[in-house]
Scaffold this active site. Structure first.
Site, PDB file in Angstrom:
ATOM      1  N   GLY A  58      -1.169   7.242   4.336  1.00 22.94           N
ATOM      2  CA  GLY A  58      -0.966   6.143   3.001  1.00 22.94           C
ATOM      3  C   GLY A  58      -1.237   7.426   2.450  1.00 22.94           C
ATOM      4  N   THR A  64      -2.387   7.523  -0.880  1.00 24.83           N
ATOM      5  CA  THR A  64      -3.464   8.309  -1.687  1.00 24.83           C
ATOM      6  C   THR A  64      -3.849   9.653  -0.886  1.00 24.83           C
ATOM      7  OG1 THR A  64      -4.297   6.265  -2.404  1.00 24.83           O
ATOM      8  CG2 THR A  64      -5.644   8.556  -2.678  1.00 24.83           C
ATOM      9  N   GLY A 102      -5.871  -0.094   6.840  1.00 18.98           N
ATOM     10  CA  GLY A 102      -4.389  -0.395   8.282  1.00 18.98           C
ATOM     11  C   GLY A 102      -3.284  -0.973   7.582  1.00 18.98           C
ATOM     12  N   GLU A 153      -7.073   6.013  12.634  1.00 16.57           N
ATOM     13  CA  GLU A 153      -8.114   6.252  11.381  1.00 16.57           C
ATOM     14  C   GLU A 153      -9.912   6.050  12.335  1.00 16.57           C
ATOM     15  OE1 GLU A 153      -5.617   5.272   7.753  1.00 16.57           O
ATOM     16  OE2 GLU A 153      -6.593   3.862   8.195  1.00 16.57           O
TER      17      GLU A 153
HETATM   18  C1  5RP Z   1      -3.525   3.490   6.499  1.00 12.80           C
HETATM   19  C2  5RP Z   1      -4.710   2.573   5.798  1.00 12.80           C
HETATM   20  C3  5RP Z   1      -4.394   3.370   4.073  1.00 12.80           C
HETATM   21  O1  5RP Z   1      -6.017   4.371   4.265  1.00 12.80           O
HETATM   22  C4  5RP Z   1      -4.187   2.860   3.262  1.00 12.80           C
HETATM   23  O2  5RP Z   1      -3.179   1.607   3.796  1.00 12.80           O
HETATM   24  C5  5RP Z   1      -4.453   2.795   1.995  1.00 12.80           C
HETATM   25  O3  5RP Z   1      -3.532   2.852   1.733  1.00 12.80           O
HETATM   26  P1  5RP Z   1      -2.508   3.985   0.065  1.00 12.80           P
HETATM   27  O4  5RP Z   1      -3.339   5.269   0.073  1.00 12.80           O
HETATM   28  O5  5RP Z   1      -1.248   3.907   0.825  1.00 12.80           O
HETATM   29  O6  5RP Z   1      -2.882   2.224  -0.749  1.00 12.80           O
HETATM   30  O7  5RP Z   1      -5.948   2.554   5.845  1.00 12.80           O
HETATM   31  O8  5RP Z   1      -3.401   2.490   7.821  1.00 12.80           O
END
Ligand code: 5RP
Length: 225
Positions: free
Chosen positions: A35, A37, A101, A109
Site C-alpha cells: 500500500g 504507507t 485489503g 498479507e
Molecule cells: C493492502 C492493504 C493496505 O495495507 C491498506 O489498504 C492500507 O493502504 P494505504 O497505506 O495505501 O492506505 O491492506 O491490501
C-alpha cells in the site's frame, strides 16, 4: 500548519524504520506490507538494508519495490522465523483489530502476518476508528464462487460490490462488502471464514496488530496492545 496525509505517512514510515533498526535481531527476517504507507516504509528501509537478513513481501508490487532498492526478498517457505511484520491498514480500532485489503493484497498479507512474531501497524490518524466497517470489507473470492459469496454476504446483512476490473496476485476476485457496522470483529472474521469460496476476508482481528505507530499532526504515537 496542517500536515498532509502523505506527510503523516512519511513520518510514520520513518518511525517504523527506526523501530525495525532497534528491534529486529541481527540478520532477522522482516515481513513487508502493501500500500501507499508501506511504500513510504520500503523507501525508508533502503537506508538500513544492511542490517536486515532478508524480507518477505506481501504482494508482487512490494516485491518489485524492495528489489528496486536492492533489498533481499525471500520466499516465505524458506523462512523459519520472522521477527516483525510492518504493514498499513484501512481501519484500525482501539483493540488493534483491522480492516485490510484496500489494495487487494489481503491474502498474502494475512499469511505473512500469521508467521510474524510482532505485527506493527503503520497508519495516519484518519485510519483509527471506534467501530470497523465504514471502509468496505474486502473479500478475496475464487471466481466461480462470486455469486454464491454475494448471496451469503447479503444474508449477513452486508451489501456486496465486485471490484470491477481487478484481479489479485493469486488470480482471484475482490468483493467489497458495504454497510457493515462491525461490533464483533473476531466473530465476524470467523463467520466469513466459514463461507466456501472466500479465500480470505479483510478482517485482521483474530490476529490483530501488536504495535501501532499512528501518524498524527502532533507526532507519531506508539502504542502496544
Ligand atoms: C493492502 C492493504 C493496505 O495495507 C491498506 O489498504 C492500507 O493502504 P494505504 O497505506 O495505501 O492506505 O491492506 O491490501
Amino acid at each position: 500548519m496542517s500536515m498532509t496525509q502523505d506527510e503523516l505517512k512519511l513520518a510514520v514510515a520513518r518511525a517504523a524504520r527506526d523501530y525495525v533498526a532497534a528491534q529486529l535481531p541481527a540478520g532477522g527476517i522482516l515481513g513487508v506490507g502493501t500500500g501507499s504507507t508501506a511504500n513510504f516504509f520500503i523507501d525508508e528501509l533502503a537506508s538500513i538494508k544492511d542490517r536486515i537478513g532478508g524480507t518477505v513481501a506481501s504482494s508482487e508490487a512490494t516485491k518489485k519495490r524492495l528489489a528496486g532498492h536492492g533489498i533481499r526478498v525471500l520466499d516465505l517457505n524458506d523462512v523459519g522465523e520472522m521477527a516483525i511484520y510492518v504493514d498499513g491498514a484501512d481501519e484500525i480500532d482501539a483493540g488493534f483489530a483491522m480492516i485490510k485489503g484496500g489494495g487487494g493484497a489481503l491474502t498474502r498479507e494475512k499469511i505473512v502476518a500469521a508467521v510474524a512474531r510482532t505485527f506493527v501497524c503503520i497508519c495516519d490518524a484518519s485510519k483509527l476508528v471506534a467501530t470497523l466497517g465504514k471502509f468496505p470489507l474486502p473479500l478475496e473470492v475464487i471466481p466461480m464462487a462470486r455469486a454464491h459469496v454475494a448471496r451469503e454476504v447479503e444474508k449477513l446483512g452486508g451489501t456486496p460490490a465486485l471490484r470491477e476490473g481487478f484481479v489479485t496476485d493469486n488470480g482471484n476476485l475482490i468483493i467489497d462488502v458495504h454497510g457493515l457496522a462491525i461490533a464483533d470483529p473476531q466473530g465476524l472474521e470467523t463467520q466469513f471464514n466459514q463461507i466456501v469460496g472466500i479465500v480470505t476476508n479483510g478482517l485482521f482481528a483474530r490476529r490483530g496488530a501488536d504495535v501501532l505507530l499512528l501518524g498524527t499532526p502532533a507526532g507519531v504515537k506508539t502504542s502496544k496492545r
